[in-house]
Design a protein around this motif. Sequence first.
Motif, short mmCIF file in Angstrom:
data_model
loop_
_atom_site.label_atom_id
_atom_site.label_comp_id
_atom_site.label_asym_id
_atom_site.label_seq_id
_atom_site.Cartn_x
_atom_site.Cartn_y
_atom_site.Cartn_z
N ALA A 163 -23.18 -18.32 -8.33
CA ALA A 163 -22.95 -17.12 -7.04
C ALA A 163 -21.74 -16.39 -7.62
N ASN A 164 -21.98 -15.03 -7.53
CA ASN A 164 -20.86 -14.33 -7.82
C ASN A 164 -19.77 -14.08 -7.03
N PRO A 165 -18.66 -13.93 -7.42
CA PRO A 165 -17.39 -13.88 -6.60
C PRO A 165 -17.39 -12.60 -5.81
N THR A 166 -16.64 -12.53 -4.70
CA THR A 166 -16.19 -11.48 -3.85
C THR A 166 -14.94 -10.83 -4.10
N VAL A 167 -14.64 -9.40 -4.07
CA VAL A 167 -13.29 -8.94 -4.02
C VAL A 167 -13.46 -7.96 -3.42
N SER A 168 -12.15 -7.43 -2.53
CA SER A 168 -11.69 -6.42 -1.71
C SER A 168 -10.39 -5.91 -2.17
N ILE A 169 -9.78 -4.59 -2.11
CA ILE A 169 -8.69 -4.03 -1.91
C ILE A 169 -8.03 -3.97 -0.43
N THR A 170 -7.02 -4.74 -0.23
CA THR A 170 -6.56 -4.93 1.01
C THR A 170 -5.63 -3.72 1.36
N SER A 171 -4.94 -3.10 0.29
CA SER A 171 -3.96 -2.05 0.52
C SER A 171 -3.64 -1.40 -0.85
N PRO A 172 -3.48 0.00 -0.80
CA PRO A 172 -3.34 0.74 0.06
C PRO A 172 -4.73 0.92 0.68
N THR A 173 -4.62 1.28 1.95
CA THR A 173 -6.04 1.89 2.75
C THR A 173 -6.76 3.30 2.20
N ASN A 174 -7.94 3.32 2.47
CA ASN A 174 -8.75 4.25 1.89
C ASN A 174 -7.93 5.55 2.61
N GLY A 175 -7.93 6.69 1.87
CA GLY A 175 -7.47 8.09 2.17
C GLY A 175 -5.70 8.26 2.36
N THR A 176 -5.14 6.98 2.00
CA THR A 176 -3.77 6.93 1.90
C THR A 176 -3.21 8.24 1.03
N THR A 177 -2.06 8.92 1.57
CA THR A 177 -1.41 10.00 0.76
C THR A 177 -0.09 9.56 0.27
N PHE A 178 0.13 9.58 -1.01
CA PHE A 178 1.33 9.31 -1.56
C PHE A 178 2.25 10.53 -2.44
N ALA A 179 3.31 10.37 -2.36
CA ALA A 179 4.26 11.47 -3.10
C ALA A 179 3.89 11.57 -4.53
N ALA A 180 3.97 12.42 -5.24
CA ALA A 180 3.91 12.64 -6.64
C ALA A 180 4.78 11.61 -7.11
N SER A 181 5.82 11.10 -6.87
CA SER A 181 6.43 10.22 -7.49
C SER A 181 6.59 8.88 -6.99
N ALA A 182 5.55 8.62 -6.29
CA ALA A 182 5.40 7.57 -5.44
C ALA A 182 5.18 6.08 -6.44
N ILE A 183 5.90 5.02 -6.10
CA ILE A 183 5.52 3.70 -6.72
C ILE A 183 4.41 2.88 -5.89
N VAL A 184 3.18 2.77 -6.24
CA VAL A 184 2.02 2.39 -5.34
C VAL A 184 1.78 0.94 -5.81
N THR A 185 1.72 0.19 -4.63
CA THR A 185 1.37 -1.40 -4.92
C THR A 185 0.11 -1.59 -4.30
N ILE A 186 -1.05 -2.02 -5.40
CA ILE A 186 -2.51 -2.32 -4.91
C ILE A 186 -2.55 -3.82 -4.81
N ASN A 187 -3.01 -4.25 -3.56
CA ASN A 187 -3.24 -5.71 -3.18
C ASN A 187 -4.72 -5.95 -3.23
N ALA A 188 -5.21 -6.89 -3.63
CA ALA A 188 -6.73 -7.14 -3.72
C ALA A 188 -6.88 -8.91 -3.15
N THR A 189 -7.98 -9.10 -2.54
CA THR A 189 -8.33 -10.72 -2.35
C THR A 189 -9.56 -10.99 -3.08
#
Length: 571
Positions: free
Chosen positions: A466-492
């Motif tokens: 059975a294939n595993p399941t995965v999803s991005i928990t953050s950032p949320t869809n449509g989030t806006t960041f500054a051009a020089s932002a540090i972005v953290t991507i979290n997944a389960t």
Amino acid sequence: GNGIEAFGYGVINIYGNTLDSCGYDGNTNPNGTQGQHSLYASDYTNSVEVNPKQTINVYGNAINHPKSAGALFVTGYFNNSLPASAYNNTFCIPNAPSNWLDAYVKLGVPGSTMYNNTLLCSGVINTPPTANAGADAIITLPASTVTLTGSGSDVNGTIAGYQWTKIAGPAAAIATPASASTTVNGLVEGVYKFELKVTDNEGAVGRDTVQVTVNALAITLLPAVNPANTVNGLDYKYYEGSWSVVPNFTALTPVKTGTVTNFDLSVANSSDNFGFSFTGYINVPADGVYTFYTTSDDGSNLYIDNVLTVANDGLHAAIEKSGTIGLKAGKHAISTGFFEQGGGEVLTVSYSGPGITKQLIPGSVLFRIPPANVNPTVSISSPSNGASFVAPATITINATATDSDGSISKVEFYNGTQKIGEDLTTPYTFVWSNVVSGSYSITAVATDNSSGTGTSAVVTVQVVNANPTVSITSPTNGTTFAASAIVTINATAADADGTISKVEFFNGTQKLGEDLTSPYSITFNTLSYPKNAAVLQSSFPVLFFSMNTYKLQIGSSHSKCFMRHKRYNIG
């Protein structure tokens, strides 16, 4: 010396006496002439008396074998006695002269009388008879009877009687003890001595003895056959017909067959004109000689190890016959043929032997060989061969099992050689839970009441991953960041039939990073990418970025899973 001496006064009667071998034998006699007579009578005194005082009467006496003349001697000293008398006396005088009466009867008193005195024997002195008990005998069991052949002889007379007596040895029965020859029955192991006494016509006897030795049974002990896989009981074959002797049952067709716990006539269909053949094995506890007994009405024959041991055949009322046989300890073949024509029907079988008193054979020592067991059959009715399941799978296995000559004790379920479960009752089912991915070979094994087994055909099933399941928990869809932002991507991520090995993050084909442990996350600087709206697409196991679009793909090393797009505005 004298046999009878009489002295005295008055009337002296001497009668009813038997005198044998009395008188003077020629040896020195200290009394002189006295003591030379069988019967001597005289006056008491040795002097002359004026008035005689004595009358002597001798009658009814038996005077045998006197040793000298004057066997009956009556005198009166000095004429003191009155006349005497001698009558009704008998004499036995070997070689008696013709004037025996004058020589052997002396009445010295004047006027005495004698009459009716009889000489009964005048030949030689009677010689006792000779007994001959015959030659010593030796017999060996099971013979238990011997004939004693005796005889007697008498040189001067005849044999008047015989008498046999047991004088040593165990108990025995003399059939005709008053005959010259007799049989002796009921002999057992041991040494006997019998005496024969013979009596002649004059009452003299002679004796002789004979010895009879009874040896133990000289017999070969038959070896035990000890068949394997026996159970208590006997096999029987039942026949119907009219016979006068036990027939050859092997040439006949039985009406029915079956098993019994012992020699049992109650399973017959009729009360007359039927027969049985009983076969099986008997277990004897020790080496030795055994005696078997049958009581039957009508006939029967009993065999041990195919040896006729008890012959009780023919038409007759219930009678008992017996026979002996030597057996080694263990199981021996036993068979009995029996027939009943009419009247009563009886069959009992007994035995005795070392440590066993005579008794009916108990069912606990009788055995038979059961028919060869037919193994059960079993098949798996579900799942079908080639069925596929998704891990972690729950597989219900159903089987059917039958046994043509018994019953099913259990059904066991196997994956290859590994037992995974069992069921003792129908319907035979096993639920196999939490089965991981792989290929499996399932079989069912049925066991019957005789421990026979049968195995089903192999059923192969597949359990896929059975294939595993995965999803991005953050950032949320449509989030806006500054051009020089540090972005953290979290997944389960989760795997229902295994574990997550790693989560990798990609921008397009460019790998941004990975995380091996939960919680899964990475951090990146937006300055590394042109200003534009980024679309992050989650897939497994990679996260992608393009120049104008961010894509996120997450998963394991075995399979991939794509998530919906997320858009981020980078200003």
